[in-house]
Design an enzyme around this catalytic site. Structure first.
Site, PDB file in Angstrom:
ATOM      1  N   VAL A  20      94.292  -9.270 -18.085  1.00 39.70           N
ATOM      2  CA  VAL A  20      92.967  -9.784 -17.746  1.00 39.70           C
ATOM      3  C   VAL A  20      92.239  -8.825 -16.797  1.00 39.70           C
ATOM      4  CG1 VAL A  20      91.776 -11.688 -16.587  1.00 39.70           C
ATOM      5  CG2 VAL A  20      93.715 -12.161 -18.083  1.00 39.70           C
ATOM      6  N   ASP A 129      93.140   7.245 -25.610  1.00 43.53           N
ATOM      7  CA  ASP A 129      92.678   5.970 -26.144  1.00 43.53           C
ATOM      8  C   ASP A 129      91.155   5.886 -26.069  1.00 43.53           C
ATOM      9  OD1 ASP A 129      92.965   3.459 -27.303  1.00 43.53           O
ATOM     10  OD2 ASP A 129      93.168   2.448 -25.366  1.00 43.53           O
TER      11      ASP A 129
END
Ligand code: ADP
Length: 303
Positions: A20, A129
């Protein structure tokens, strides 16, 4: 309520690859920050030490086009990474149909991306990424790369969380062929995909599996010839494939300028050794020929 006696938690911003992310206020500076909570496996104590040591290195990576890692600390079995808060990201810009991106705007976004990458590549840190939602945009329009080096520290995220499949669209051919040793070229390929996406306003190569991703790449550029990429045959997952002809890059990007196409094709070179570096890309005439890149503060952004 206060985390680490310093951060006041606000709302959750979203669920990311590693856990989160929530908004918080840094009571020490009054600054708004984004805190990424990373779940750490219990039995991975050894990994945690390595991770913390590597994260210390990331804290030293300071550049106007890299998200600053302000703080990092373990708390209740999770690792917390504190970053500067950013208003939006490039994915939101690309997706917003009310936004028109001029060539000067695209130049500006690409230049900021390449500057951030070049800074890290100079220090031998790879991103690994890259995708439009990892390119965050601040209140003054500055673009900054997020999640630098995390893929290496916490492992390739794509296998663990299904929503990560989007990262596949930005994956270089050497990675799709299972290369274990790769270099900054993987980030250049991803930056090329993002450049293409800025021009097309949709993801360029949307594969729905790793094999299909290679198929999409071959369909656009043609299957690589041995002479184009001699080392390809040594890659772990290399398989013989049927010949597929490529399309002229002009027809793939009908609206792009000659300079844009020349840079794009150099960033999309099959052989990572032949692919243009971030530094060379920044010196390409696409950036020196007119129109000049738009000032970050003047770039169009979602409301
Ligand atoms: P992913 O792993 O899918 O790239 P992230 O973990 O980077 O996702 O982020 C999850 C959510 O948190 C996203 O909605 C992203 O916009 C938001 N976010 C991440 N970093 C920041 C930041 N520095 N400032 C503001 N929002 C952020």
């Amino acid at each position: 309520k206060k985390v680490a006696d310093r951060y006041l938690k606000r709302e959750v911003l979203g669920e990311g690859t590693y856990g989160v992310v929530y908004k918080a206020i840094d009571t020490k500076t009054g600054q708004t920050v984004a805190i990424k909570k990373i779940r750490l496996g219990k039995q991975k104590e050894g990994v945690n030490f390595t991770a913390l040591r590597e994260i210390k290195l990331l804290k030293e990576l300071k550049d106007p086009n890299i998200i600053e890692l302000i703080d990092a600390f373990p708390h209740k079995g999770n690792l917390h990474l504190v970053f500067e808060f950013m208003e939006t990201d490039l994915e939101a810009v690309i997706r917003d149909r009310n936004i028109v991106l001029s060539l000067a705007d695209i130049k500006s976004y690409l230049q900021m991306t390449l500057k951030g990458l070049a800074f890290c590549h100079k220090k031998w840190v790879l991103h690994r990424d890259m995708k439009p939602n990892n390119l965050l945009i601040g209140s003054r329009g500055q673009l900054k790369l997020a999640d630098f080096g995390l893929a290496r520290i916490f492992g390739s995220p794509d296998r663990r969380f299904t929503h990560q499949v989007f990262a596949r669209w930005y994956r270089a051919p050497e990675l799709l062929f299972g290369a274990k040793q790769y270099g900054p070229g993987v980030d250049v390929w991803a930056a090329a995909c993002i450049f293409a996406e800025l021009l097309l306003r949709r993801p360029f190569l949307q594969g729905n599996s790793d094999i299909d991703q290679l198929g999409k790449i071959f369909g656009a550029f043609g299957t690589p010839k041995h002479s184009q990429w001699p080392d390809m045959v040594f890659l772990p997952d290399y398989v013989e494939y049927q010949y597929v002809p490529g399309q002229p890059i002009r027809t793939l990007f009908p609206m792009a300028s000659d300079d844009a196409l020349d840079l794009l094709s150099k960033m999309f070179m099959y052989d990572p050794k032949a692919r243009i570096s971030t530094q060379q890309a920044l010196e390409h005439r696409f950036f020196s020929s007119g129109p000049p890149p738009t000032e970050p503060a003047l770039l169009p952004r979602p409301p």
